[in-house]
Each structure stands twice: as structure tokens, then as C-alpha cells.
Scaffold this motif. Structure first.
Motif, PDB file in Angstrom:
ATOM      1  N   GLN A 302     -65.858 -29.138 -45.608  1.00  0.00           N
ATOM      2  CA  GLN A 302     -66.421 -29.287 -44.276  1.00  0.00           C
ATOM      3  C   GLN A 302     -66.140 -30.574 -43.657  1.00  0.00           C
ATOM      4  N   ILE A 303     -65.846 -31.646 -44.623  1.00  0.00           N
ATOM      5  CA  ILE A 303     -65.773 -32.820 -44.203  1.00  0.00           C
ATOM      6  C   ILE A 303     -64.509 -33.286 -44.003  1.00  0.00           C
ATOM      7  N   VAL A 304     -63.417 -32.903 -45.178  1.00  0.00           N
ATOM      8  CA  VAL A 304     -62.338 -33.050 -45.125  1.00  0.00           C
ATOM      9  C   VAL A 304     -61.366 -32.014 -45.537  1.00  0.00           C
ATOM     10  N   PRO A 305     -60.984 -31.090 -44.787  1.00  0.00           N
ATOM     11  CA  PRO A 305     -60.406 -29.718 -45.129  1.00  0.00           C
ATOM     12  C   PRO A 305     -59.012 -29.979 -45.788  1.00  0.00           C
ATOM     13  N   SER A 306     -58.554 -31.243 -45.609  1.00  0.00           N
ATOM     14  CA  SER A 306     -57.120 -31.509 -46.121  1.00  0.00           C
ATOM     15  C   SER A 306     -56.920 -32.028 -47.129  1.00  0.00           C
ATOM     16  N   HIS A 307     -58.439 -32.411 -47.816  1.00  0.00           N
ATOM     17  CA  HIS A 307     -58.477 -33.102 -49.143  1.00  0.00           C
ATOM     18  C   HIS A 307     -57.775 -32.287 -50.210  1.00  0.00           C
ATOM     19  N   LYS A 308     -57.251 -33.285 -51.209  1.00  0.00           N
ATOM     20  CA  LYS A 308     -56.298 -32.495 -52.403  1.00  0.00           C
ATOM     21  C   LYS A 308     -57.087 -31.839 -53.056  1.00  0.00           C
ATOM     22  N   LEU A 309     -58.357 -31.908 -53.168  1.00  0.00           N
ATOM     23  CA  LEU A 309     -59.367 -31.157 -54.215  1.00  0.00           C
ATOM     24  C   LEU A 309     -59.588 -29.866 -53.537  1.00  0.00           C
ATOM     25  N   MET A 310     -58.776 -29.613 -52.203  1.00  0.00           N
ATOM     26  CA  MET A 310     -59.096 -28.295 -51.827  1.00  0.00           C
ATOM     27  C   MET A 310     -58.205 -27.227 -52.466  1.00  0.00           C
ATOM     28  N   LEU A 311     -57.417 -27.500 -53.263  1.00  0.00           N
ATOM     29  CA  LEU A 311     -56.347 -26.478 -54.013  1.00  0.00           C
ATOM     30  C   LEU A 311     -57.189 -26.245 -55.318  1.00  0.00           C
ATOM     31  N   GLU A 312     -58.086 -27.028 -55.981  1.00  0.00           N
ATOM     32  CA  GLU A 312     -58.861 -26.658 -56.747  1.00  0.00           C
ATOM     33  C   GLU A 312     -59.989 -25.986 -56.345  1.00  0.00           C
ATOM     34  N   PHE A 313     -60.649 -26.133 -55.035  1.00  0.00           N
ATOM     35  CA  PHE A 313     -61.759 -25.484 -54.559  1.00  0.00           C
ATOM     36  C   PHE A 313     -61.121 -23.954 -54.305  1.00  0.00           C
ATOM     37  N   HIS A 314     -59.738 -23.774 -53.823  1.00  0.00           N
ATOM     38  CA  HIS A 314     -59.114 -22.462 -53.682  1.00  0.00           C
ATOM     39  C   HIS A 314     -59.244 -21.616 -54.899  1.00  0.00           C
ATOM     40  N   LEU A 316     -61.093 -22.012 -57.538  1.00  0.00           N
ATOM     41  CA  LEU A 316     -62.460 -21.572 -58.044  1.00  0.00           C
ATOM     42  C   LEU A 316     -62.963 -20.399 -57.177  1.00  0.00           C
ATOM     43  N   LEU A 317     -62.762 -20.450 -56.013  1.00  0.00           N
ATOM     44  CA  LEU A 317     -63.223 -19.354 -55.052  1.00  0.00           C
ATOM     45  C   LEU A 317     -62.352 -18.135 -55.413  1.00  0.00           C
ATOM     46  N   LYS A 318     -61.155 -18.231 -55.696  1.00  0.00           N
ATOM     47  CA  LYS A 318     -60.164 -17.060 -56.088  1.00  0.00           C
ATOM     48  C   LYS A 318     -60.899 -16.370 -57.467  1.00  0.00           C
ATOM     49  N   LYS A 319     -61.213 -17.071 -58.188  1.00  0.00           N
ATOM     50  CA  LYS A 319     -61.746 -16.357 -59.526  1.00  0.00           C
ATOM     51  C   LYS A 319     -63.364 -15.894 -59.370  1.00  0.00           C
ATOM     52  N   SER A 320     -64.133 -16.288 -58.286  1.00  0.00           N
ATOM     53  CA  SER A 320     -65.111 -15.753 -58.001  1.00  0.00           C
ATOM     54  C   SER A 320     -65.295 -14.145 -57.881  1.00  0.00           C
ATOM     55  N   GLU A 321     -66.334 -13.668 -58.242  1.00  0.00           N
ATOM     56  CA  GLU A 321     -66.623 -12.269 -57.981  1.00  0.00           C
ATOM     57  C   GLU A 321     -67.067 -12.013 -56.612  1.00  0.00           C
ATOM     58  N   LYS A 322     -67.646 -12.923 -56.062  1.00  0.00           N
ATOM     59  CA  LYS A 322     -68.147 -12.488 -54.559  1.00  0.00           C
ATOM     60  C   LYS A 322     -66.986 -12.654 -53.712  1.00  0.00           C
ATOM     61  N   GLU A 323     -67.038 -11.433 -52.827  1.00  0.00           N
ATOM     62  CA  GLU A 323     -66.067 -11.149 -51.688  1.00  0.00           C
ATOM     63  C   GLU A 323     -66.222 -12.405 -50.674  1.00  0.00           C
ATOM     64  N   GLU A 324     -67.265 -12.846 -50.347  1.00  0.00           N
ATOM     65  CA  GLU A 324     -67.287 -13.988 -49.436  1.00  0.00           C
ATOM     66  C   GLU A 324     -66.573 -15.302 -50.026  1.00  0.00           C
ATOM     67  N   HIS A 325     -66.551 -15.569 -51.236  1.00  0.00           N
ATOM     68  CA  HIS A 325     -65.947 -16.559 -51.750  1.00  0.00           C
ATOM     69  C   HIS A 325     -64.505 -16.231 -51.680  1.00  0.00           C
ATOM     70  N   ARG A 326     -63.792 -15.021 -52.145  1.00  0.00           N
ATOM     71  CA  ARG A 326     -62.372 -14.876 -52.216  1.00  0.00           C
ATOM     72  C   ARG A 326     -62.084 -15.016 -50.746  1.00  0.00           C
ATOM     73  N   LYS A 327     -62.677 -14.534 -49.860  1.00  0.00           N
ATOM     74  CA  LYS A 327     -62.256 -14.665 -48.408  1.00  0.00           C
ATOM     75  C   LYS A 327     -61.955 -16.141 -47.945  1.00  0.00           C
ATOM     76  N   LEU A 328     -63.027 -16.928 -48.405  1.00  0.00           N
ATOM     77  CA  LEU A 328     -63.310 -18.450 -47.956  1.00  0.00           C
ATOM     78  C   LEU A 328     -61.815 -18.998 -48.499  1.00  0.00           C
ATOM     79  N   GLY A 329     -61.278 -18.410 -49.972  1.00  0.00           N
ATOM     80  CA  GLY A 329     -60.303 -19.012 -50.477  1.00  0.00           C
ATOM     81  C   GLY A 329     -59.004 -19.058 -49.598  1.00  0.00           C
ATOM     82  N   LEU A 330     -58.919 -18.048 -48.849  1.00  0.00           N
ATOM     83  CA  LEU A 330     -57.832 -17.841 -47.955  1.00  0.00           C
ATOM     84  C   LEU A 330     -57.864 -18.785 -46.905  1.00  0.00           C
ATOM     85  N   ALA A 331     -59.086 -18.833 -46.420  1.00  0.00           N
ATOM     86  CA  ALA A 331     -59.349 -19.772 -45.081  1.00  0.00           C
ATOM     87  C   ALA A 331     -58.915 -21.130 -45.550  1.00  0.00           C
TER      88      ALA A 331
END
Length: 450
Positions: A302-314, A316-331
Motif C-alpha cells: 500500500q505504501i510502495v507498490p513498486s518495491h522489489k519485495l512485491m515479487l515475493e508478496f505475489h 506468497l499470495l499465489k500459494k494461498s488457498e484464499k481466492e481473495e489472496h490469489r486475486k490480489l496476487g494478480l493486482a
């Protein structure tokens, strides 16, 4: 200060000295200064009064600094020093800080300056402006650190640490805490060198355990210098990092976690992306649950959407079982590639190409359409123009392939970027291009005309 004035000025004739004294009261020979001062007038009268003369001189100093004319700025400074004799005590106090800031800048860059000259100037300014003693001491220490004089800087900070003047104000307390923290940073430097030497010893050796105990003891003594400052609202990145490293080495992981959590989440502290980065890296070392890692990275997103850690964030979201997390992974991936600094990040493009295929296979076309809707009008020119196709193919063929695949999926086979890459006849990517055509045909979100 007098010695410095003598070094950078030369005596003039008696007539010249009398003439300049009438204006500046210094008795120094500056024919070009006289010319400038004579040119400054108010309501048709020459500026001969004290305040007007020093005001004009200050303007000339600023101009010389902007033009990096260090010799000329030094000569102006010699004349400007008369401001310290102002009859108004408030003006005299503020003038002390101005003289220090301008003088230290000149001495830092002046080709004839030396550390001895700078030290003399700093000591004189500390005695003249007692209310600025701590600020000047701190900046003096930073100058010494810059020149590798760490022991001298530490002595300087130790003297400032014990200095008191009048009743202790909140601003004075913050400065004292800052002085202590910089002293701690110098001790941390020594501590880290010992820690590095320790890593070279055999862990089974008696010398290792003895030195390890000594370093732990050293870390406890050093960390005391950081305690007060890091509890004060502000951005204290180097001090927090050093403090946490020593706490971890000493085995106080709970203490380290508490410091980092407070630094990241305490509302009294200003928003600071690095605070969340430090906390995330610590939790990662601690092998914290995925939910905790996600919560930290979500705030960073939310603060720095271009941070290099966003790839790690993606990931983690991709592996989540929650659909909202996987959707956020695309965003997160789309948001990362919205920034010009990330346009050539091939890892991000690879993740996006792979993830687009995955979510389209899972029948989540609506997710893609939602993200693409706000980018349809500007991403084609920003990422997928004919110019970028030629440039990317020339610079990085793998990048061009990944982008062409995504361009085809989002814009269809008519996209100029896709068509340009498709026409390239290069032995190394023929197989890739063939696969790209199949993928675009299968996953393109653009419906073919009937």
C-alpha cells in the motif's frame, strides 16, 4: 576563525582598507565586494547600515555557493562574520547557526581547507553559539567520520554527550539522544569488525566461545546508546538496524521483534517503508507463519507498490488457498509493472505471463478484465509500442518474448509488439515463438471477430 580569515584574504593598500572599512567595518581588502555593495541601494540610497551590509553579503555568499565558487564564498564569509557582533541578541543567536552552516560548507569543499582548519572553526563556533553546541558537535563528528577519523569523532561525541546548558528542553533531549546514538553507531562499527573476525574462528575452539562472550557483552553496552532515540518518533533506520542485529546476536529475539514491531506500527512514528521491510526480513529469518508475512507485505504494498519485495508478496499470495489472496496476487504484478523503473524487470514479466495462463485456465477471466480495464488506454503505448518491440528485441530477447506473449494475450494478435516479435527469425527463440503463438491463441482475452 581569525586564522582562517588571514589564510584566505590578503592585505590591501591603506586607501583600499579605509574605503572598505566604511562599508563593512572589517578592514579587509575586497575591491569586488565594494563594487557589489555600492550597487545595492534602497530608495536611491546606498546600503551602509550594518543590517543592510550583512544582508547583501549573505546573498553574495549564497550565490557563490550555488556556483561552487568556494574561494569567493570564503572571502565573503570573512566579511559576513561581523554579523556575530549584532546588537540584537536574537539575531546574533540565529546568525551563529547561519555562519556555522555556511562556513562548514565552504570549508568542506574549499581546495585549501584541511581537517585542522575545519576543527578549529568548529571549536570556535561551539563556544560562540552555546545553544547550537549539540548540533555543531554532531555535524563536526559526521565530518570526522567522513574523513575516516573515527576515534576523534567518538571523543567529540563523548564530550557533547555530557554537555548541558540551562534547563533541559525536549529539543535538547532529542539532540542528546541523537549524539548518543551516533556514538553507538561508531561502537557498532567496532563490534561488527569483531563479529567478522569471530566468524573466522573454529566454533569448537575455546577462543571462539571466549570471544563470543566478549562480543555479547560489547553488544549490550553498545545497544544502550540506541535505547532512548528509537523510542522517539522519527526515521532512525541505521540505528534500528544496528540495534536489532546486536539483539539478535545476543539471543534476545523477543526484544528485536518488539523493537521492529513498534518501529513499523506505532502511529507516533512517520510512515516508513523500510520499517516494514526490516520487520518482514526478521520474520522471514524467524520462519514466521505465512499469514504474518502477508500482513507485513500488504502494508508495504500500500505504501510502495513498486518495491522489489512485491515479487515475493505475489508468490506468497499465489500459494494461498484464499481466492481473495490469489486475486490480489494478480493486482500486485500489474501494479508493479505500472512503474517506469520496473518496465525491464524480466522476472516480473515472467511471473505475469505464467500467472495469466494459470488464472485463465481456472476460469478467472473477470480478474484479468478488471485489472486491464484501467490500463487499456495507456499500457499499449507504455509497454507494447513498436519502438519498445525493436528496443527490447535488441537489448534482451527473453524479455521481448515474455512481453510479446502478454501483449498478445491482452491485446490480441493485432498488437504491433506481438507482430514484430512474431516476424523475427532467430534460431534461439524459434521454439519459444511457436509456443507463444499457441498460448496467445488459447488464452487471449480479446475475442476474434465473427
Amino acid at each position: 576563525m581569525t586564522d582562517f580569515s588571514e589564510e584566505l584574504t590578503r592585505p590591501g593598500s591603506e586607501d583600499d582598507q579605509v574605503e572598505i572599512s566604511a562599508v563593512s567595518g572589517t578592514g579587509m581588502h575586497f575591491p569586488w565586494l565594494q563594487e557589489h555593495l555600492d550597487a545595492v541601494a534602497t530608495r536611491g540610497k546606498k546600503k551602509k547600515e550594518f543590517a543592510q551590509t550583512t544582508g547583501a553579503c549573505l546573498s553574495f555568499i549564497k550565490e557563490a555557493l550555488l556556483k561552487h565558487q568556494w574561494q569567493r564564498a570564503a572571502e565573503y564569509m570573512c566579511s559576513y562574520l561581523q554579523i556575530l557582533e549584532d546588537f540584537d541578541s536574537n539575531k546574533r543567536q540565529s546568525a551563529t547557526e547561519i555562519v556555522w552552516k555556511l562556513g562548514s560548507e565552504v570549508l568542506f569543499y574549499h581546495p585549501e581547507s584541511s581537517t585542522e582548519t575545519f576543527n578549529t572553526f568548529a571549536d570556535q563556533m561551539k563556544n560562540i553559539g552555546v545553544l547550537n553546541y549539540l548540533k555543531i558537535s554532531l555535524q563536526h563528528a559526521l565530518y570526522l567520520i567522513h574523513h575516516g577519523m573515527l576515534e576523534e569523532a567518538s571523543r567529540n561525541l563523548s564530550q557533547a554527550e555530557t554537555w548541558r546548558y540551562g534547563e533541559k528542553s525536549s529539543s535538547q533531549e532529542t539532540l542528546i539522544n541523537l549524539v548518543q546514538a551516533y556514538k553507538g553507531l561508531l561502537e557498532y562499527f567496532s563490534w561488527s569488525e569483531r563479529k567478522m573476525e569471530l566468524s573466522k574462528l573454529d566454533k569448537d575452539d575455546y577462543a571462539y566461545s571466549t570471544e563470543a562472550r566478549n562480543i555479547v557483552s560489547h553488544s549490550w553496552k553498545t545497544s544502550v546508546n540506541f535505547n532512548a532515540l528509537i523510542k522517539t518518533p522519527g526515521v532512525w533506520d541505521p540505528f534500528v538496524k544496528s540495534y536489532v542485529e546486536m539483539l539478535e546476536f545476543s539471543g534476545d529475539r523477543d526484544g528485536a521483534r518488539k523493537v521492529l514491531t513498534s518501529y513499523a506500527y506505532d502511529e507516533k512514528f512517520p510512515a516508513n517503508p523500510n520499517a516494514h521491510v526490516y520487520l518482514y526480513n526478521f520474520l522471514k529469518r524467524e520462519k514466521a507463519p505465512r499469514a504474518k508475512l502477508l500482513s507485513v507485505l500488504k502494508i508495504l504494498y500500500q505504501i510502495v507498490p513498486s518495491h522489489k519485495l512485491m515479487l515475493e508478496f505475489h508468490l506468497l499470495l499465489k500459494k494461498s488457498e484464499k481466492e481473495e489472496h490469489r486475486k490480489l496476487g494478480l493486482a500486485v504484478l500489474f501494479g508493479l509493472l505500472d512503474f517506469a523503473g520496473c518496465t525491464r524487470n524480466i522476472t516480473a514479466w515472467k511471473h505475469l505471463a505464467s500467472y495469466l495462463r494459470q488464472i485463465l485456465m481456472q476460469n478467472h477471466l473477470a480478474w484479468v478484465q478488471e485489472e486491464w480495464k484501467s490500463r487499456r488506454n495507456w499500457w499499449p503505448a507504455f509497454h507494447f509500442s513498436y519502438f519498445w518491440a525493436k528496443s527490447d528485441w535488441k537489448e534482451d530477447k527473453d524479455l521481448a518474448y515474455e512481453k510479446a506473449l502478454i501483449a498478445g494475450m491482452l491485446l490480441g494478435k493485432g498488437c504491433r509488439y506481438f507482430r514484430y516479435i512474431l516476424k523475427q527469425d532467430h534460431q534461439g527463440v524459434k521454439k519459444k515463438i511457436k509456443l507463444m503463438k499457441k498460448s496467445v491463441k488459447k488464452y487471449s482475452i480479446v475475442k476474434p471477430p465473427c
